[in-house]
Design a protein around this motif. Structure first.
Motif, PDB file in Angstrom:
ATOM      1  N   ALA A  41      47.369  73.762  59.943  1.00  0.00           N
ATOM      2  CA  ALA A  41      46.794  73.382  58.645  1.00  0.00           C
ATOM      3  C   ALA A  41      45.474  74.130  58.411  1.00  0.00           C
ATOM      4  N   HIS A  42      44.689  74.260  59.475  1.00  0.00           N
ATOM      5  CA  HIS A  42      43.397  74.943  59.378  1.00  0.00           C
ATOM      6  C   HIS A  42      43.602  76.423  59.043  1.00  0.00           C
ATOM      7  N   ILE A  43      44.585  77.053  59.669  1.00  0.00           N
ATOM      8  CA  ILE A  43      44.874  78.475  59.400  1.00  0.00           C
ATOM      9  C   ILE A  43      45.251  78.643  57.921  1.00  0.00           C
ATOM     10  N   ASP A  44      46.067  77.727  57.402  1.00  0.00           N
ATOM     11  CA  ASP A  44      46.476  77.807  55.988  1.00  0.00           C
ATOM     12  C   ASP A  44      45.260  77.730  55.060  1.00  0.00           C
ATOM     13  N   THR A  45      44.363  76.806  55.371  1.00  0.00           N
ATOM     14  CA  THR A  45      43.158  76.634  54.536  1.00  0.00           C
ATOM     15  C   THR A  45      42.283  77.880  54.588  1.00  0.00           C
ATOM     16  N   ILE A  46      42.097  78.372  55.811  1.00  0.00           N
ATOM     17  CA  ILE A  46      41.227  79.541  56.007  1.00  0.00           C
ATOM     18  C   ILE A  46      41.833  80.774  55.342  1.00  0.00           C
ATOM     19  N   LYS A  47      43.147  80.868  55.376  1.00  0.00           N
ATOM     20  CA  LYS A  47      43.826  82.004  54.738  1.00  0.00           C
ATOM     21  C   LYS A  47      43.577  81.981  53.224  1.00  0.00           C
ATOM     22  N   ARG A  48      43.700  80.815  52.637  1.00  0.00           N
ATOM     23  CA  ARG A  48      43.453  80.682  51.192  1.00  0.00           C
ATOM     24  C   ARG A  48      42.024  81.082  50.841  1.00  0.00           C
ATOM     25  N   ALA A  49      41.116  80.831  51.778  1.00  0.00           N
ATOM     26  CA  ALA A  49      39.706  81.172  51.537  1.00  0.00           C
ATOM     27  C   ALA A  49      39.420  82.648  51.834  1.00  0.00           C
TER      28      ALA A  49
END
Ligand code: EPS
Length: 412
Positions: A212-220
């Motif tokens: 979930a953290h990777i997904d968020t960071i990718k969006r950022a």
């Protein structure tokens, strides 16, 4: 200069650019008779390509090793082993990476030049040091694509070590600041369990949080680093040496790990934590344990030393933690200077990964395999695997004989 000791050592070199035709590895100094098939190498190459958070490049590549020399009928011959791994992406880069000069300046500059150097990458320092105008001349070699060739060399070393009873595994201990709980008991086959996880973690809860953290960071448009732990079992006591700085095995492992792209720290055993504890809480007590030949017939209730004392293996599992910084290519780039104009700019944003920590564990295994194969050959070296096996068996028999002699004296 006396070249002989170096020539007798196991050594490897890699060549190749990230978007060039291929990567090459030459490994020299492996004895004859080590069982080796291309699939042994390909299995490790495939492991390195896994991991949630990789970019689109990994969908283009399916890394396979072509054995060009040094192996016949499934066994090493004792000569240099050369391996070729083709870059499938090369076909999209033939013009950009063409070794020949352009026919005319009228064609304009080559496409995909990089002058807005990325903070944290080798771009800026490389361009200035090597006197280039295009940072592509630097980044193509600085790229972690090169680790494919390292993993190929490491896979060969792993084959050699396995025949001698040594096993190497790894797992991701921490990613993006999320820490995986240690299992109560280590799985017998560490890699089988770690490889089944999308982020190579042994903790399912942490794994979900990391994804979930990777997904968020990718969006950022941002990236993440983390820590891998390499565990090596089956090593005999006595690899490396206390006598000189450059023979200490912890130093040699540290160098190998710190040479991995984006790696910024290495710990052995307790590592930095040892500095915060008292001696009684750090050192591993020694108990008699007849029959534990590879550990010198002793056992330790703890392994805080991580398998090394005095730069020498203890025979307990070798535990190395390797820390990787976040990848330097940010989709939401940091400020930089354009080296073509000197003006303030946003750094170049090439296609890249959000994180490559799961892959880094596999690369760290490969580097450990190389250093340990080298240390094994220093102590038990020979021209054939049979000779190495005989030397190892002779040493282990000697460790047994020491105990037997002592017991005989005690009985008298
Ligand atoms: C890398 C950038 C990306 C990664 C690459 C390392 O490649 P590209 O620029 O082609 O998208 O995918 O890693 C690999 C190709 C690999 O095999 O690990 C970089 O700049 O270091």
């Amino acid at each position: 200069m006396n070249l002989l000791p170096e020539l007798l050592m196991l050594r490897f070199t890699t060549a190749g650019e990230s978007h060039g035709p291929a990567l090459v590895t030459i490994l020299e100094g492996l004895p004859a008779g080590v069982p080796l098939l291309a699939e042994h190498i390909d299995t490790q190459l495939a492991r390195r390509q896994q991991g949630y958070g990789r970019g689109r490049r990994m969908q283009i590549e399916t890394d396979r090793a072509e054995i060009l020399s040094g192996v016949r009928a499934g066994e090493s011959l004792g000569g240099p082993i050369s391996l070729l791994i083709r870059n499938r992406d090369w076909q999209n880069w033939t013009e950009i990476m063409d070794p020949a000069p352009r026919e005319s300046d009228a064609d304009g500059p080559r496409k995909r030049t990089v002058t807005r150097v990325r903070p944290g990458h080798a771009d800026l320092v490389g361009v200035l040091k090597y006197d280039r105008t295009d940072a592509r001349d630097i980044l193509e070699r600085a790229s972690a694509r090169e680790t494919t060739a390292r993993v190929a060399a490491g896979a060969v070393c792993r084959q050699f070590l396995e025949t001698l009873g040594v096993r190497i595994g790894s797992h991701v201990a921490e990613l993006g600041g999320i820490v995986a709980q240690r299992p109560a008991e280590w799985p017998d086959d560490l890699n089988a369990v770690a490889d089944a996880s999308a982020v190579r973690m042994l903790d399912a809860e942490a794994e979900q949080a990391v994804i979930a953290h990777i997904d968020t960071i990718k969006r950022a448009g941002n990236t993440l680093g983390g820590i891998c732990e390499v565990v090596v079992t089956g090593l005999p006591l006595g690899l490396g040496s206390h006598v000189s700085w450059d023979r200490k095995l912890d130093g040699r492992l540290g160098q190998a790990m710190l040479s991995i792209q984006a790696v910024k720290g290495v710990e052995i055993g307790l590592g930095f934590e040892a500095s915060r504890r008292t001696g009684a809480e750090v050192h591993d007590e020694v108990l008699p344990a007849p029959g534990r030949t590879r550990a010198g017939h002793v056992a330790r209730p703890t392994n805080r030393a991580g398998g090394l004392e005095g730069g020498i293996t203890t025979g307990e599992p070798l535990v190395i933690r390797v820390a990787m910084k976040p990848i330097a290519t940010l989709m939401r780039p940091l400020a930089t200077v354009d080296v073509a104009t000197g003006a303030v700019a946003s750094a170049a944003a090439e296609r890249s990964d959000v994180t490559a920590v799961p892959a880094m564990g596999v690369i760290a295994e490969a580097m450990a395999a190389f250093v340990l194969a080298q240390a094994m050959l220093e102590k038990f070296g020979g021209d054939s695997l049979t000779e190495v096996e005989r030397n190892l068996a002779g040493y282990l028999a000697h460790l047994d004989a020491r105990v037997a002699r002592r017991e005989a004296v005690t009985e008298e």
